[in-house]
Design a protein around this motif. Structure first.
Motif, mmCIF file in Angstrom:
data_model
loop_
_atom_site.group_PDB
_atom_site.id
_atom_site.type_symbol
_atom_site.label_atom_id
_atom_site.label_comp_id
_atom_site.label_asym_id
_atom_site.label_seq_id
_atom_site.Cartn_x
_atom_site.Cartn_y
_atom_site.Cartn_z
ATOM 1 N N THR A 99 0.857 -1.189 0.000
ATOM 2 C CA THR A 99 0.000 0.000 0.000
ATOM 3 C C THR A 99 0.892 1.238 0.000
ATOM 4 N N THR A 100 0.685 2.143 -0.972
ATOM 5 C CA THR A 100 1.500 3.363 -1.069
ATOM 6 C C THR A 100 0.766 4.519 -0.461
ATOM 7 N N TYR A 101 1.545 5.453 0.164
ATOM 8 C CA TYR A 101 1.006 6.681 0.722
ATOM 9 C C TYR A 101 1.512 7.842 -0.147
ATOM 10 N N ASN A 102 0.681 8.669 -0.692
ATOM 11 C CA ASN A 102 0.982 9.621 -1.785
ATOM 12 C C ASN A 102 1.311 11.022 -1.296
ATOM 13 N N TYR A 103 1.942 11.184 -0.172
ATOM 14 C CA TYR A 103 2.181 12.514 0.367
ATOM 15 C C TYR A 103 3.529 12.508 1.065
ATOM 16 N N VAL A 104 4.482 13.445 0.648
ATOM 17 C CA VAL A 104 5.817 13.525 1.260
ATOM 18 C C VAL A 104 6.088 14.978 1.646
ATOM 19 N N THR A 105 6.488 15.205 2.903
ATOM 20 C CA THR A 105 6.878 16.544 3.390
ATOM 21 C C THR A 105 8.270 16.429 3.991
ATOM 22 N N PRO A 106 9.307 16.529 3.188
ATOM 23 C CA PRO A 106 10.688 16.319 3.698
ATOM 24 C C PRO A 106 11.206 17.526 4.461
ATOM 25 N N ASP B 61 8.278 12.323 6.201
ATOM 26 C CA ASP B 61 9.554 12.851 5.694
ATOM 27 C C ASP B 61 10.038 12.054 4.499
ATOM 28 N N THR B 62 9.595 10.772 4.351
ATOM 29 C CA THR B 62 10.007 9.917 3.224
ATOM 30 C C THR B 62 8.767 9.337 2.570
ATOM 31 N N PHE B 63 8.990 8.786 1.395
ATOM 32 C CA PHE B 63 7.923 8.152 0.634
ATOM 33 C C PHE B 63 7.812 6.710 1.139
ATOM 34 N N PHE B 64 6.746 6.421 1.995
ATOM 35 C CA PHE B 64 6.602 5.114 2.656
ATOM 36 C C PHE B 64 5.616 4.258 1.873
ATOM 37 N N VAL B 65 5.998 2.959 1.689
ATOM 38 C CA VAL B 65 5.117 1.969 1.052
ATOM 39 C C VAL B 65 4.943 0.824 2.058
ATOM 40 N N ILE C 16 14.776 14.047 -2.306
ATOM 41 C CA ILE C 16 16.000 14.612 -2.870
ATOM 42 C C ILE C 16 16.348 13.853 -4.138
ATOM 43 N N ALA C 17 16.608 14.609 -5.197
ATOM 44 C CA ALA C 17 16.919 13.984 -6.484
ATOM 45 C C ALA C 17 18.300 13.337 -6.393
ATOM 46 N N VAL D 149 17.521 18.180 -10.508
ATOM 47 C CA VAL D 149 16.416 19.136 -10.662
ATOM 48 C C VAL D 149 16.727 20.257 -9.711
ATOM 49 N N GLY D 150 17.200 21.384 -10.243
ATOM 50 C CA GLY D 150 17.653 22.474 -9.381
ATOM 51 C C GLY D 150 19.057 22.195 -8.927
ATOM 52 N N ALA D 151 19.420 22.758 -7.738
ATOM 53 C CA ALA D 151 20.776 22.578 -7.210
ATOM 54 C C ALA D 151 21.021 21.132 -6.868
ATOM 55 N N GLU D 152 22.243 20.700 -6.880
ATOM 56 C CA GLU D 152 22.569 19.299 -6.627
ATOM 57 C C GLU D 152 22.239 18.937 -5.188
ATOM 58 N N ASN D 153 21.677 17.717 -4.999
ATOM 59 C CA ASN D 153 21.275 17.157 -3.698
ATOM 60 C C ASN D 153 20.245 18.022 -2.960
ATOM 61 N N ASN D 154 19.600 18.835 -3.699
ATOM 62 C CA ASN D 154 18.520 19.616 -3.089
ATOM 63 C C ASN D 154 17.193 18.867 -3.197
ATOM 64 N N THR D 155 16.311 19.261 -2.317
ATOM 65 C CA THR D 155 14.956 18.693 -2.376
ATOM 66 C C THR D 155 14.299 19.149 -3.653
ATOM 67 N N VAL D 156 13.587 18.216 -4.234
ATOM 68 C CA VAL D 156 12.930 18.531 -5.495
ATOM 69 C C VAL D 156 11.878 19.591 -5.267
ATOM 70 N N PRO D 157 11.508 20.312 -6.341
ATOM 71 C CA PRO D 157 10.466 21.336 -6.186
ATOM 72 C C PRO D 157 9.124 20.695 -5.790
ATOM 73 N N VAL D 158 8.284 21.539 -5.153
ATOM 74 C CA VAL D 158 6.930 21.096 -4.794
ATOM 75 C C VAL D 158 6.213 20.702 -6.069
ATOM 76 N N GLY D 159 5.524 19.568 -6.015
ATOM 77 C CA GLY D 159 4.785 19.138 -7.194
ATOM 78 C C GLY D 159 4.467 17.668 -7.146
ATOM 79 N N THR D 160 3.862 17.201 -8.193
ATOM 80 C CA THR D 160 3.460 15.794 -8.301
ATOM 81 C C THR D 160 4.516 15.046 -9.073
ATOM 82 N N TYR D 161 4.906 13.841 -8.559
ATOM 83 C CA TYR D 161 5.892 12.983 -9.180
ATOM 84 C C TYR D 161 5.279 11.619 -9.375
ATOM 85 N N TYR D 162 5.871 10.845 -10.244
ATOM 86 C CA TYR D 162 5.305 9.557 -10.602
ATOM 87 C C TYR D 162 6.314 8.458 -10.320
#
Length: 814
Positions: free
Chosen positions: A720-727, A734-738, A773-774, A779-792
């Motif tokens: 079961t995947t949870y579709n919300y991450v706030t790092p 804080d992480t994408f938990f499955v 973090i990418a 995406v943006g500066a290196e090792n930075n958190t990705v921008p706010v948005g939807t990812y797949y």
């Protein structure tokens, strides 16, 4: 002219229907008696020819008797318009009506009018007062007589009268009859006066108490007796009821009449009744009471039973009786017959021995034989002036209906004694022929009625005389005669008694007394083999119980085994033993086990004992069975990681219980289940330790138990995947938990892309969950958190059960 016309109209009314009470005989007097009237009206004037609507509430009259006259009865009557006033006063004494006579009259004007008369016995008051003034008061009819319903047709009235009966020794022997009721004319009434016994018509007279007669209305108003019109100086032949009083000579007794007529030429010797007729063409007259005085010299025989003497079982009774001639005017002749009946059958008779004077009596005695077959409770009928056929006697009497007396009688019969049984007991010592006996139960058992008395004696003469009875009947020591006869006396409440007898027998009782008790029963679960510990006793005995005394065992009355005593058992001693029994399959699980000492298996013993009735003992047995096992279904839950899951098997407790008294417990090993050790208590959230894991169940009924088991196992469930991450490092999302992924699908691979399809992150079992973090495509500066948005994401489980990847989205925010 109008007033005259109204007058004519009012008196053209005719009463066409009534509800009244017919004149009938009320009381009769026989002796040297006569009667008189005293009374007065409440109307101040007569109602005719002009209506007068006034009335008084009291009036007075004088009673004047000779000094030798003695009042024997005085009856007060009062009457008036309306439904009645039944509480008045006589000389200031409250009087309440004891009887009343209502009368309803329907007039041709269509209206119903009510009238009444009332009665009270005032004998004691008149006897006390004697001659003088009598005043009736509180007789208030004012509201009624002023009502036009009565006043307009001139039937408004009220008044009172006392009929006085008196005795005088100088009077001839007379019969006085008082008849009362309330009947009215017009147009015509006929009254039959019964119960007359005319011997001589000299001095015969008749008196009337009537209401509402008017002197001015004389329209064919005729009073007749036996067809002969009556009249006197106050009462013309055509105006019999005209407001007159024959006692005082007054003609101002308005709207009532107290009239007395001489009728000695109008009634014949031998007459038993007379016919009174009254005809009125207009006057509304109500007759209330009629009194006749006739010379009637007749006896009146009555009889009472003074005493009935009877003896036990005699077949006869002696009756003491007295014949009276009280209510009479002539002597009762000698030879008047007396008949005696039992249960309606004539038994015999006698006659009076001499003439019985007026008011006198004669006593006698007669022995009546009781016929065979007469019930114990029976009826005696004694009739004077009866020749034995029940049709009457030989003497003409003033009253032919009071000649008998009935007695309910009971024969004196000795109670029936059931012959007592002989009583046997042991000798107090060998060869003494003496025993101690208890026959106290006979004191109640021999009674035929609770009131009977039972006593015991050592001789017949004592029993017959009821002297020197035995008092210690619960512990009587015999006198050495063997057998000794005891006499018993059964006495009923009437003193009749019966004597019986029984013997006391002392016997040699130096015998053993074998009894048996069961001490313990050993049973095994699911077995029909039991081991019974028992004891053979020789208590309350006078000899040893020999070895080899048989002992038989029965199950539900069926013989199943046999044993014997091993040694002689001394007086007061016991022998303990055990026996192993196999209970036949035909015997149910619940049964009665019976041990019988001195029984070879068919109810027959070989040892003579002091008590042959106490050889057995019975106990209830229930064989033990383990509960029926029920195989539980295995439980499968989703693998929560490393083959571990949470299981709820709490419902198995009720599911596996087959009877209410069973307990169900759970264990992790069969050894624990058999020893009831280390129970599993958290049956609602149990975590297995192996996959699969066997859980053992103990079903226990308190005596036996059964062990069964069921399997706990896990399976791989889709993650079961949870579709919300706030790092943001706050510890939440804080992480994408499955859920259901790690430690279950060890070969999984996950890739995450941005919305333009650029790879952002890849991970597997060896890598931590994505923290936003990418790591692949910057995406943006290196090792930075990705921008706010939807990812797949694409999740590849690499498991044969789930060959297809799981694709979804996740939203990243600060």
């Amino acid at each position: 002219m109008k007033e005259k016309l109204l007058y004519l109209i009012l008196f053209s009314f005719t009463f066409i229907y009534t509800t009244a009470q017919d004149i009938s005989l009320y009381e009769q007097f026989n002796g040297r008696y006569d009667f008189t009237f005293v009374g007065n009206t409440l109307n101040p004037v007569e109602n005719n020819p002009s209506p007068t609507c006034d009335i008084l509430t009291s009036s007075s009259a004088e009673l004047n008797l000779d000094s030798a006259d003695q009042v024997i009865a005085a009856y007060l009557y009062w009457a008036g318009s309306g439904t009645g006033d039944f509480d008045i006063e006589l000389n200031g004494n409250p009087i309440t009506a004891e009887r009343n006579f209502p009368l309803s009259a329907l007039n041709t004007d269509g209206l119903t009018r009510e009238y009444f008369s009332a009665f009270a016995d005032v004998t004691s008051l008149v006897q006390t007062t004697g001659n003088g003034t009598y005043t009736v008061s509180e007789l208030d009819l004012t509201d009624i007589v002023t009502d036009p319903l009565y006043c307009n047709i001139k039937t408004n009235f009220g008044g009172w009268a006392i009929i006085v009966f008196y005795q005088n020794p100088n009077l001839p022997l007379n019969q006085l009859n008082l008849y009362d009721g309330l009947q009215y004319v017009p147009p015509f009434i006929s009254v039959t006066l019964p119960s007359l016994n005319v011997i001589d018509n000299a001095g015969a007279k008749i008196g009337f108490l009537a209401w509402e007669g008017d002197a001015s209305l004389a329209v064919t108003e005729t009073l007749s007796i036996n067809g002969n019109p009556l009249s006197n100086a106050l009462n013309p032949i055509n105006n019999a009821f005209n407001g007159t009083n024959s006692v005082t000579g007054s003609n101002e007794l308005y709207n009532m009449d107290l009239d007395i007529y001489d009728i000695q030429n109008n009634i014949q010797i031998g007459d038993e009744s007379a016919e009174i007729t009254l005809e009125s063409g207009q006057d509304f007259v109500m007759v209330n009471a009629i009194v006749t005085k006739l010379n009637s010299q007749l006896p009146d025989a009555t009889i009472i039973v003074d005493n009935i003497a009877k003896e036990c079982n005699s077949g006869f009774v002696t009756i003491d009786y007295t014949v009276y001639n009280i209510n009479s005017t002539e002597v009762l002749p000698a030879g008047t017959p007396i008949a005696f009946y039992i249960e309606g059958n004539y038994i015999g008779g006698t006659v009076t021995s001499q003439e019985i004077a007026i008011g006198d009596s004669e006593s006698g005695t007669f022995i009546v034989n009781i016929p065979a077959g007469t019930p114990v409770d029976y009826e005696i009928l004694v009739v004077v002036d009866d020749i034995g056929d029940g049709t009457g006697g030989i003497v003409i009497e003033t009253d032919e209906t009071n000649n008998s007396v009935t007695i309910q009688e009971t024969q004196y019969v000795s109670p029936t004694l059931q012959e007592p049984q002989d009583i046997t007991t042991c000798e107090t010592d060998n060869g003494t022929n003496i025993g101690v006996f208890d026959f106290s139960s006979y004191e109640e058992d021999l009674k035929t009625s609770p009131t009977d008395v039972v006593t015991f004696y050592t001789s017949y003469d004592n029993a017959d005389d009821a002297v020197d009875d035995i008092t210690n009947i619960d512990s009587y020591t015999s006198n050495g005669e063997n057998p000794q006869t005891i006499y018993v006396r059964l006495e009923g409440e009437n003193g009749c008694y019966t004597i019986g007898e029984f013997d006391l027998i002392a016997v040699d009782c130096l015998f053993p007394d074998g009894t048996v008790t069961i001490a313990d029963i050993a049973k095994s679960c699911n077995s029909r083999i039991i081991t019974v510990a028992y004891t053979i006793n020789n208590f309350n005995s006078f000899d040893i119980l020999p070895s080899g005394t048989p002992v038989s065992i029965f199950a539900n009355g069926e013989f199943i085994d046999y044993t014997e005593t091993l040694l002689d058992i001394a007086i007061g001693e016991t022998e303990n033993s055990t026996i192993t029994l196999t209970i036949p399959d035909t015997i149910p699980l619940d049964f009665e086990l019976t041990f019988v000492v001195d029984d070879i298996g068919d109810g027959t013993g070989i040892v003579t004992e002091s008590d042959e009735e106490n050889n057995s003992t019975v106990t209830a047995i229930s064989l033990l069975l383990s509960p029926e096992p029920v195989e539980p279904e295995p439980l499968i839950e989703c693998n929560e990681g490393n083959g571990i899951s949470t299981f709820d098997f709490s419902n198995y407790e009720a599911l596996l219980r087959t009877t209410p008294n069973e307990n169900v417990y759970f264990y992790t090993s069969e050894t624990d289940a058999n020893t009831d050790a280390n129970r599993i208590y958290n049956t609602t959230a149990y975590n297995n330790t192996t996959d699969p894991e066997q859980v053992y169940v103990r079903i226990d009924n308190g005596e036996c138990y059964t062990v069964t088991s069921f399997l706990l196992s896990t399976r791989k469930c889709p993650p079961t995947t949870y579709n919300y991450v706030t790092p943001n490092g706050d510890g939440y999302n804080d992480t994408f938990f499955v859920e259901g992924l790690r430690n279950i699908f060890y070969d999984f691979k996950m890739t995450i892309y941005n919305r333009w399809g650029n790879l952002v992150w890849t991970g597997d079992h060896n890598k931590e969950d994505w923290d936003g973090i990418a790591s692949v495509e910057k995406v943006g500066a290196e090792n930075n958190t990705v921008p706010v948005g939807t990812y797949y994401f694409v999740l590849e489980l690499n498991d044969p059960e789930y060959p297809e990847p799981i694709v979804g989205w996740v939203y990243v925010t600060k």
